[in-house]
Design an enzyme around this catalytic site. Structure first.
Site, PDB file in Angstrom:
ATOM      1  N   THR A 175       0.809  -1.220   0.000  1.00  0.00           N
ATOM      2  CA  THR A 175       0.000   0.000   0.000  1.00  0.00           C
ATOM      3  C   THR A 175       0.838   1.265   0.000  1.00  0.00           C
ATOM      4  OG1 THR A 175      -1.780  -1.144   1.167  1.00  0.00           O
ATOM      5  CG2 THR A 175      -1.795   1.247   1.259  1.00  0.00           C
ATOM      6  N   ASP A 210       2.103  -8.230  -4.345  1.00  0.00           N
ATOM      7  CA  ASP A 210       1.165  -8.053  -3.239  1.00  0.00           C
ATOM      8  C   ASP A 210       1.661  -8.906  -2.085  1.00  0.00           C
ATOM      9  OD1 ASP A 210      -1.309  -8.958  -1.597  1.00  0.00           O
ATOM     10  OD2 ASP A 210      -2.074  -7.266  -2.758  1.00  0.00           O
ATOM     11  N   SER A 211       1.592  -8.386  -0.873  1.00  0.00           N
ATOM     12  CA  SER A 211       2.215  -9.118   0.236  1.00  0.00           C
ATOM     13  C   SER A 211       1.563 -10.477   0.477  1.00  0.00           C
ATOM     14  CB  SER A 211       2.177  -8.290   1.520  1.00  0.00           C
ATOM     15  OG  SER A 211       0.870  -8.106   1.986  1.00  0.00           O
ATOM     16  N   THR A 223       1.740  -5.086   4.464  1.00  0.00           N
ATOM     17  CA  THR A 223       1.696  -5.424   5.890  1.00  0.00           C
ATOM     18  C   THR A 223       1.282  -6.865   6.174  1.00  0.00           C
ATOM     19  OG1 THR A 223      -0.598  -4.618   6.068  1.00  0.00           O
ATOM     20  CG2 THR A 223       1.184  -3.046   6.543  1.00  0.00           C
ATOM     21  N   THR A 232       4.387  -9.389  15.097  1.00  0.00           N
ATOM     22  CA  THR A 232       3.218 -10.018  14.504  1.00  0.00           C
ATOM     23  C   THR A 232       2.196  -8.935  14.183  1.00  0.00           C
ATOM     24  OG1 THR A 232       1.588 -11.805  14.784  1.00  0.00           O
ATOM     25  CG2 THR A 232       2.036 -10.437  16.710  1.00  0.00           C
ATOM     26  N   THR A 289       2.653 -21.322  21.535  1.00  0.00           N
ATOM     27  CA  THR A 289       1.380 -20.956  22.138  1.00  0.00           C
ATOM     28  C   THR A 289       0.520 -20.122  21.203  1.00  0.00           C
ATOM     29  OG1 THR A 289       0.300 -19.832  24.001  1.00  0.00           O
ATOM     30  CG2 THR A 289       2.407 -18.929  23.265  1.00  0.00           C
ATOM     31  N   GLN A 290      -0.805 -20.317  21.306  1.00  0.00           N
ATOM     32  CA  GLN A 290      -1.751 -19.495  20.558  1.00  0.00           C
ATOM     33  C   GLN A 290      -1.898 -18.101  21.164  1.00  0.00           C
ATOM     34  OE1 GLN A 290      -5.562 -21.452  20.230  1.00  0.00           O
ATOM     35  NE2 GLN A 290      -4.668 -23.389  19.544  1.00  0.00           N
ATOM     36  N   CYS A 291      -1.478 -17.943  22.416  1.00  0.00           N
ATOM     37  CA  CYS A 291      -1.654 -16.663  23.095  1.00  0.00           C
ATOM     38  C   CYS A 291      -0.770 -15.592  22.460  1.00  0.00           C
ATOM     39  CB  CYS A 291      -1.303 -16.790  24.575  1.00  0.00           C
ATOM     40  SG  CYS A 291      -2.355 -17.924  25.494  1.00  0.00           S
TER      41      CYS A 291
END
Length: 346
Positions: free
Chosen positions: A16, A60-61, A92, A169, A281-283
Site C-alpha cells: 500500500t 502483493d504481500s 503489511t 506479529t 502458544t496461541q496466546c
C-alpha cells in the site's frame, strides 16, 4: 566508505505504501520509486544518499513467498558494501513473516535492514506512510559514536515503534498500530526524538565479519492450530503427511493440548515418522512450558520441542532455515531450543 554521510538502499517490493490514487479512474496504482524524493521531500533534509530498487513485477504481500525472500536477501548481499543500511517497503499482511525469515537468512549482519509500510497510500491526506518511511530511513542511517550502525538487525518500523523483526506479529488490519512485539520490548521508540533501547539491540560478534546469506530454505512445514472439536483424520492429515518434515503445533496457554489418547497417539505417530514437532502458544504473549500441566508433559514425552516465547512467524522462518541447512533432524531439534537471532528469550 564515508562514515559521516550515510547511504541507504530503498527496496520497494510492493504494498500500500507505494500506491497513489489515479486522478482519472480513482484507483490505486504504484508510482515510480525513483521519484521518491519528490513524493516525500522531507527525505531531502537528511544528509544521506538514497537510492531505490523496485522489484518487477511488484508483489502483493499476500503473494510473498520464499523465492522473493531469496531475491531480497541476495540483493542485500550484492549491495552490502555500497550502502550503510537498507529499508524494505513491504505490504503489511506478510511483513512479519518476511522479517522473520530474513533475520535467519542474514547471518553476521552489521547493518540495519528495516521493513516498513503503511495502512494508507503514501499520497493519501492522512497517510501513515510518510512518517513510517522517514523514520525508517533515519533509523537505518543512524550510526553510533564509533561509526557503526545503531541497530544492525532485521526490524520492523511501524507507528513510532521499531520492533525486532522475528518478534513481531500483525495485530490489526485497520489501525495504524498494526504490529506488536508482545514478548520483546521495542528496539526504539520515536517521539520528538528517537530513543534507542541499546541494551536490547543485538550487535555482531565482529563488525568486520563478512555477511553470510543462507538462501537454502526447506518449506515442508505445516501448522496445526489446536482447537476444540478437532478430529483424528484432520489432525493426522496435517501432521503425518509423507511430504511433511516439521509441524508447528499452535497449542493452548502454556503449551497444552487435548488429553485424549488419540491426540497423544497421533503426536507420537508423527514423532516416530521422524517429524520435527514444535510447540508454540496461541496466546499473543507468554511462554510455552510443557512441564506445568500433565497435557503439556505428554507432548514433551512424545518428543515435541518447546518453542518457548517464539511467534508463529518466527517459528516458521526458523524452521525453513534450519531444515534448509541441516539434514540431521536431531540437530534441527536442538537448534530450535537455542536463541539464534534474538527470536526467543534467553
Amino acid at each position: 566508505m564515508d562514515r559521516k554521510r550515510s547511504s541507504i538502499l530503498l527496496i520497494y517490493t510492493g504494498g500500500t505504501i507505494g500506491m497513489r490514487q489515479d486522478p482519472a479512474d480513482q484507483t490505486l496504482k504504484p508510482f515510480d520509486f525513483k521519484a521518491i524524493l519528490e513524493e516525500v521531500p522531507e527525505l531531502k533534509k537528511f544528509a544521506i544518499r538514497i537510492d531505490s530498487y523496485t522489484f518487477a513485477p511488484l508483489i502483493d504481500s499476500s503473494d510473498m513467498d520464499p523465492e522473493m525472500w531469496r531475491r531480497i536477501a541476495l540483493l542485500i548481499r550484492d549491495s552490502y558494501e555500497s550502502y550503510d543500511g537498507f529499508v524494505i517497503l513491504h505490504g503489511t499482511d506478510t511483513m512479519a513473516y518476511t522479517a522473520s525469515a530474513l533475520s535467519f537468512m542474514l547471518e553476521d549482519l552489521a547493518k540495519p535492514v528495516v521493513l516498513t509500510g503503511s495502512q494508507l497510500p503514501i499520497g493519501a491526506p492522512r497517510t501513515d506512510g510518510k512518517e513510517n518511511l522517514i523514520s525508517a530511513v533515519e533509523i537505518a542511517s543512524t550510526k553510533d559514536d564509533e561509526g557503526h550502525a545503531r541497530v544492525p538487525e532485521v526490524s520492523i518500523y511501524f507507528n513510532s515503534m521499531l520492533l525486532r523483526g522475528n518478534r513481531s506479529t500483525k495485530v490489526s488490519s485497520e489501525n495504524f498500530a498494526a504490529f506488536k512485539s508482545p514478548n520483546c520490548l521495542p528496539l526504539a521508540t520515536a517521539g520528538i526524538s528517537i530513543r534507542y533501547n541499546d541494551d536490547l539491540i543485538i550487535r555482531p560478534s565482529s563488525w568486520d565479519a563478512p555477511l553470510k546469506v543462507h538462501e537454502n530454505l526447506l518449506t515442508d512445514v505445516s501448522i496445526l492450530k489446536v482447537h476444540p472439536g478437532i478430529t483424528p483424520p484432520v489432525m493426522r492429515h496435517i501432521i503425518c503427511g509423507q511430504e511433511i518434515k516439521a509441524v508447528i503445533l499452535e497449542t493452548y496457554g502454556s503449551g497444552n493440548a487435548p488429553s485424549a489418547d488419540w491426540f497423544t497417539g497421533i503426536v507420537e505417530e508423527a514423532a516416530s515418522m521422524g517429524k520435527v514437532l514444535l510447540n508454540v502458544t496461541q496466546c499473543p504473549s507468554g511462554n510455552v512450558n510443557m512441564k506445568i500441566y500433565s497435557t503439556g508433559k505428554k507432548l514433551e514425552d512424545a518428543g515435541v520441542v518447546s518453542g518457548k516465547d517464539i511467534t508463529t512467524e518466527g517459528a516458521l522462518g526458523k524452521l525453513f532455515h534450519l531444515l534448509g541447512e541441516n539434514e540431521d533432524l536431531e540437530k534441527v531439534k536442538r537448534l530450535l531450543g537455542e536463541n539464534l537471532r534474538g527470536e526467543i528469550s534467553s
